[in-house]
Motif scaffolding. Structure first.
Motif, PDB file in Angstrom:
ATOM      1  N   UNK A 164       7.915   5.115   1.479  1.00  4.97           N
ATOM      2  CA  UNK A 164       9.310   4.856   1.852  1.00  4.97           C
ATOM      3  C   UNK A 164      10.254   5.179   0.696  1.00  4.97           C
ATOM      4  N   UNK A 165       9.795   4.971  -0.533  1.00  3.95           N
ATOM      5  CA  UNK A 165      10.631   5.235  -1.702  1.00  3.95           C
ATOM      6  C   UNK A 165      10.616   6.708  -2.106  1.00  3.95           C
ATOM      7  N   UNK A 166       9.595   7.432  -1.738  1.00  4.75           N
ATOM      8  CA  UNK A 166       9.460   8.833  -2.097  1.00  4.75           C
ATOM      9  C   UNK A 166       9.196   9.663  -0.849  1.00  4.75           C
ATOM     10  N   UNK A 167      10.273  10.188  -0.206  1.00  3.34           N
ATOM     11  CA  UNK A 167      10.082  10.986   1.006  1.00  3.34           C
ATOM     12  C   UNK A 167       9.211  12.223   0.755  1.00  3.34           C
ATOM     13  N   UNK A 168       9.294  12.801  -0.408  1.00  2.00           N
ATOM     14  CA  UNK A 168       8.448  13.953  -0.748  1.00  2.00           C
ATOM     15  C   UNK A 168       7.269  13.449  -1.566  1.00  2.00           C
ATOM     16  N   UNK A 169       6.558  12.507  -1.009  1.00  2.00           N
ATOM     17  CA  UNK A 169       5.519  11.795  -1.752  1.00  2.00           C
ATOM     18  C   UNK A 169       4.386  12.694  -2.192  1.00  2.00           C
ATOM     19  N   UNK A 226       0.792  -1.221   0.000  1.00  2.00           N
ATOM     20  CA  UNK A 226       0.000   0.000   0.000  1.00  2.00           C
ATOM     21  C   UNK A 226       0.827   1.276   0.000  1.00  2.00           C
ATOM     22  N   UNK A 227       0.176   2.363   0.412  1.00  2.00           N
ATOM     23  CA  UNK A 227       0.783   3.681   0.408  1.00  2.00           C
ATOM     24  C   UNK A 227       1.994   3.763   1.321  1.00  2.00           C
ATOM     25  N   UNK A 228       1.997   3.064   2.416  1.00  2.00           N
ATOM     26  CA  UNK A 228       3.128   3.113   3.346  1.00  2.00           C
ATOM     27  C   UNK A 228       4.406   2.645   2.653  1.00  2.00           C
ATOM     28  N   UNK A 229       4.314   1.583   1.875  1.00  2.00           N
ATOM     29  CA  UNK A 229       5.486   1.082   1.148  1.00  2.00           C
ATOM     30  C   UNK A 229       5.930   2.088   0.094  1.00  2.00           C
TER      31      UNK A 229
END
Length: 148
Positions: free
Chosen positions: A117-122, A111-114
Motif C-alpha cells: 500500500x505504501x509502495x505502488x511500484x513495490x 505483511x506484504x499487503x500492508x
C-alpha cells in the motif's frame, strides 16, 4: 649591453614561467653570463634579477589564487569529497539497518499487503532494496513431521 641582454632573458623566463635564479640564467644557451657570481656581484644585475624574482613570485601567487583547478584547490576539493563520501556511507548503513527493522515491523503488523500500500511500484522498489541489501533475510526450513 649586458644589462639589456639580462633583462631580455629575464622577460623570456618570466613569460615561460621558468624559475628565475642566478644559476638558471647562466645555464641558458644564449646567456652571456658564465657564472652565477657574474650576476650576484654586480649590484645592477643583482637588483634586476631580484626584481624579476619578486614579479615571478607575485605572478605565481596570483595564478594559484585564480586558477580553479590549481593543485591546492584540487587537493582541498578531493579532501572535502572524501569526507562527504564517508559521511554518505555512514548514513546509508544507518538507513539500511533502520529499513530492515521497519520491514520486519511491517511484516508483523500486516505483511506484504500492508507494505505494498505504501509502495505502488513495490516490485521495482523491492529490487532496489535487494541491491542495497536493505531487505531482511530469513532462512526457511521445512518441518519434517507435517503433512501437506
Amino acid at each position: 649591453m649586458k644589462l639589456e641582454k639580462l633583462e631580455s632573458i629575464l622577460k623570456r623566463m618570466l613569460d615561460g614561467n621558468i624559475t628565475i635564479t642566478a644559476r638558471s640564467i647562466t645555464r641558458l644557451n644564449d646567456s652571456p653570463f658564465k657564472h652565477a657570481s657574474d650576476l650576484t656581484r654586480n649590484p645592477d644585475r643583482r637588483n634586476l634579477v631580484e626584481t624579476y624574482q619578486a614579479r615571478q613570485q607575485e605572478l605565481r601567487a596570483l595564478i594559484e589564487k585564480t586558477d580553479k583547478s590549481s593543485r591546492t584547490n584540487l587537493q582541498a576539493r578531493v579532501a572535502r569529497l572524501v569526507k562527504e563520501n564517508e559521511l554518505l556511507k555512514e548514513e546509508l548503513e544507518l538507513l539500511v539497518a533502520s529499513h530492515k527493522a521497519m520491514l520486519l515491523a511491517v511484516g508483523e503488523m500486516g505483511g506484504m499487503a500492508a507494505w505494498r500500500r505504501f509502495f505502488p511500484t513495490w516490485e521495482e522498489t523491492r529490487k532496489r532494496l535487494s541491491q542495497l541489501r536493505a531487505l531482511p533475510t530469513a532462512e526457511v526450513t521445512e518441518l519434517s513431521g507435517r503433512q501437506k
